[in-house]
Design an enzyme around this catalytic site. Sequence first.
Site, mmCIF file in Angstrom:
data_model
loop_
_atom_site.group_PDB
_atom_site.id
_atom_site.type_symbol
_atom_site.label_atom_id
_atom_site.label_comp_id
_atom_site.label_asym_id
_atom_site.label_seq_id
_atom_site.Cartn_x
_atom_site.Cartn_y
_atom_site.Cartn_z
ATOM 1 N N SER A 113 0.806 -1.218 0.000
ATOM 2 C CA SER A 113 0.000 0.000 0.000
ATOM 3 C C SER A 113 0.843 1.275 0.000
ATOM 4 O O SER A 113 1.607 1.508 -0.911
ATOM 5 C CB SER A 113 -0.961 -0.042 1.179
ATOM 6 O OG SER A 113 -1.862 1.014 1.108
ATOM 7 N N HIS A 114 0.723 2.059 1.050
ATOM 8 C CA HIS A 114 1.382 3.369 1.116
ATOM 9 C C HIS A 114 2.759 3.286 1.747
ATOM 10 O O HIS A 114 3.415 4.311 1.898
ATOM 11 C CB HIS A 114 0.501 4.300 1.944
ATOM 12 C CG HIS A 114 0.111 3.654 3.243
ATOM 13 N ND1 HIS A 114 -0.827 2.651 3.310
ATOM 14 C CD2 HIS A 114 0.579 3.820 4.497
ATOM 15 C CE1 HIS A 114 -0.940 2.236 4.560
ATOM 16 N NE2 HIS A 114 -0.105 2.919 5.302
ATOM 17 N N ASP A 277 -2.400 6.484 -3.464
ATOM 18 C CA ASP A 277 -1.237 5.866 -2.822
ATOM 19 C C ASP A 277 -0.589 4.779 -3.675
ATOM 20 O O ASP A 277 -0.913 4.624 -4.858
ATOM 21 C CB ASP A 277 -1.627 5.297 -1.450
ATOM 22 C CG ASP A 277 -2.512 4.065 -1.588
ATOM 23 O OD1 ASP A 277 -3.266 3.997 -2.572
ATOM 24 O OD2 ASP A 277 -2.433 3.166 -0.719
ATOM 25 N N ASP A 279 -0.830 1.548 -4.071
ATOM 26 C CA ASP A 279 -1.638 0.562 -4.796
ATOM 27 C C ASP A 279 -2.976 1.111 -5.284
ATOM 28 O O ASP A 279 -3.819 0.357 -5.763
ATOM 29 C CB ASP A 279 -1.863 -0.676 -3.924
ATOM 30 C CG ASP A 279 -2.633 -0.361 -2.657
ATOM 31 O OD1 ASP A 279 -2.504 0.772 -2.158
ATOM 32 O OD2 ASP A 279 -3.369 -1.234 -2.163
ATOM 33 N N ASP A 281 -5.609 2.591 -3.757
ATOM 34 C CA ASP A 281 -6.905 2.534 -3.070
ATOM 35 C C ASP A 281 -7.175 3.742 -2.179
ATOM 36 O O ASP A 281 -8.303 3.950 -1.745
ATOM 37 C CB ASP A 281 -7.069 1.211 -2.297
ATOM 38 C CG ASP A 281 -5.983 0.983 -1.264
ATOM 39 O OD1 ASP A 281 -5.059 1.815 -1.164
ATOM 40 O OD2 ASP A 281 -6.070 -0.039 -0.556
ATOM 41 N N ARG A 282 -6.155 4.551 -1.909
ATOM 42 C CA ARG A 282 -6.395 5.734 -1.067
ATOM 43 C C ARG A 282 -6.590 6.973 -1.919
ATOM 44 O O ARG A 282 -6.182 7.011 -3.080
ATOM 45 C CB ARG A 282 -5.204 5.979 -0.152
ATOM 46 C CG ARG A 282 -5.033 4.915 0.873
ATOM 47 C CD ARG A 282 -3.964 5.288 1.870
ATOM 48 N NE ARG A 282 -3.964 4.296 2.946
ATOM 49 C CZ ARG A 282 -3.425 4.480 4.133
ATOM 50 N NH1 ARG A 282 -2.809 5.609 4.401
ATOM 51 N NH2 ARG A 282 -3.483 3.536 5.046
ATOM 52 N N LYS A 376 -11.301 -0.147 -1.079
ATOM 53 C CA LYS A 376 -11.445 1.290 -1.234
ATOM 54 C C LYS A 376 -10.850 1.659 -2.579
ATOM 55 O O LYS A 376 -10.068 0.891 -3.155
ATOM 56 C CB LYS A 376 -10.793 2.044 -0.091
ATOM 57 C CG LYS A 376 -9.349 1.714 0.140
ATOM 58 C CD LYS A 376 -8.913 2.274 1.480
ATOM 59 C CE LYS A 376 -7.516 1.826 1.813
ATOM 60 N NZ LYS A 376 -7.353 1.392 3.187
HETATM 61 C C1 G1P Z 1 -4.065 1.626 8.189
HETATM 62 C C2 G1P Z 1 -5.287 2.498 8.318
HETATM 63 C C3 G1P Z 1 -6.528 1.703 8.011
HETATM 64 C C4 G1P Z 1 -6.401 1.071 6.640
HETATM 65 C C5 G1P Z 1 -5.108 0.290 6.529
HETATM 66 C C6 G1P Z 1 -4.879 -0.237 5.119
HETATM 67 O O1 G1P Z 1 -4.132 0.559 9.115
HETATM 68 O O2 G1P Z 1 -5.371 3.070 9.609
HETATM 69 O O3 G1P Z 1 -7.647 2.541 8.086
HETATM 70 O O4 G1P Z 1 -7.489 0.219 6.382
HETATM 71 O O5 G1P Z 1 -4.005 1.108 6.879
HETATM 72 O O6 G1P Z 1 -4.796 0.781 4.190
HETATM 73 P P1 G1P Z 1 -3.372 0.563 10.531
HETATM 74 O O7 G1P Z 1 -1.927 0.808 10.258
HETATM 75 O O8 G1P Z 1 -3.962 1.715 11.311
HETATM 76 O O9 G1P Z 1 -3.688 -0.768 11.151
HETATM 77 ZN ZN ZN Z 2 -3.317 1.368 -0.342
#
Ligand code: G1P
Ligand code: ZN
Length: 543
Positions: A113-114, A277, A279, A281-282, A376
């Site tokens: 992801s990010h 981000d 991948d 989804d954000r 998302k």
């Molecule tokens: C974080 C975000 C959460 C999101 C997840 C995946 O998780 O807070 O809302 O679904 O990334 O993108 P966390 O690191 O808080 O467990």
């Molecule tokens: Zn992501």
Amino acid sequence: MNINTVKTTPFTDQRPGTSGLRKKVAVFQQPPYLHNFVQAIFDTQVSLKGGTLVLGGDGRYYNREAIQVIIKMAAANGVARVLVGRGGLLSTPAASAMIRKYETQGGIILSASHNPGGPDGDFGIKFNTPNGGPAAEGVTEAIFEHTKTLHEYRIMELPDIDIDHLTEHTIGTMRVEVIDPVADYAELMEQLFDFAAMRALIQGGFRLCFDAMHAITGPYAHEILERRLGAPAGSVINGEPKQDFGGGHPDPNLTYAEELVAQMFGADAPDLGAASDGDGDRNMILGANFFVTPSDSLAVLAANAELVPGYRGRLNGVARSMPTSCAVDKVAEKLEIACFETPTGWKFFGNLLDAGRIVFCGEESFGSGSDHVREKDGLWAVLYWLNILAVRQQSVAEIMKAHWAEYGRNYYTRHDYEGIGLEAARGLMAHVESQLPQLVGRELAGSTVSYADNFSYRDPVDGSVSRNQGLRIGFADGSRIIYRLSGTGTEGATLRLYIEHYEADPGRVRGETQQVLAGLITLAAEIAELRERTGRSAPTVIT
Ligand code: G1P
Ligand code: ZN
């Protein structure tokens, strides 16, 4: 072609977190770390045998290598067909869309992801079920349990296959189709939104800037925003995906999307700014000199559903994760529709979406989406805003201010304390939890505590219960303080502190969010003995 059955020893640390299994690249690069986890997926998800698997990732470092391993293991494990994105690429929402469209038995998405990428960065893998969504806890736990006893994995012996051209391969009895990662997704967007109105808006001189942050959404944004909607070339910045995201941190927030923020808060700012981000989804939404909090964004999407073709007349319910601000609750109240509060993580929305109980859902962490997929969806949110802007012919700031005037305003912030020691983090949480029973009924920071608990969720569809989902302190005036430990990090612990204050009359409180919330922020730190226990006097990131 030979199927090799390779002896292996189990790992004890392959429990998926908030969103799949994430580790440093170096961990995944050590065979058989990836192999074991993939075998556990094939062993536990038996419908993949003879079925179709969608495969792709966000293009980060090690994506290509992992794709080859998974294809060879799929062939050895009896998968009939693999649909792989060209170049091994698929944004997370596009993968979800594809799993659904082709009625497959699931998908494997490679992404962290990010989190930053590159040889020293992070890598991740997650399994999505046939509904297109991240596997529910029951499934991820079954995979994890299996990794603890696994003693062999199966892999086909063959050279790497070409994934860079839209072709088909036959490997033993398995077919591999290399597909265009963008086409199906773009088509789905055209079904949901009023592309003609958006095109007209852009032709009329409306300017937008989309920052793909050198991550997966570049090709999607070029195709949809520039080619299909006619935004001038250059509207998409950092649009070329890179294995290390150009050295950046592909997280769309005010800290990391620097170039976009500079444009949107500079002179002659475009009308709409957005970023996605690693991948895809954000999303982050900005107006000229204006930041829309993700929680507010979700509320605006819900409040304006009648303006968007794909959602007109069908909004029956919404959901938000527990730490997300209650802004969308106000909209649901007014529309007299259901509103659910789920634990953090997209997987908890899946059942509600599948059961048709909600249409929209979102999280404060720059995520929003709908029943069009089971993830998302960053670009989806941008197109949704663009559709609203095209119909309402107002600026982003005007839309947001009108929204607050109608529903009141939820001042909201999240403070992250990254990389604190695991012991300190656990100690802090235990300390807060031990005080919760005594807090109820007390007058603190100008309001009475009406509840204080460790959030636990009972899924209204399948009755499953998820405990320990964050500590929350709720006040009679709608304010909230929430403490959670991140489930996506790969080093130490990250404490997330979420603070909210509701103001029914937005004309009354004036001031910047951090000022408005200062009293609650101090209180939250005191209750947790934050400074003493973490040695930190300020958060690492404020969103
Ligand atoms: C974080 C975000 C959460 C999101 C997840 C995946 O998780 O807070 O809302 O679904 O990334 O993108 P966390 O690191 O808080 O467990
Ligand atoms: Zn992501």
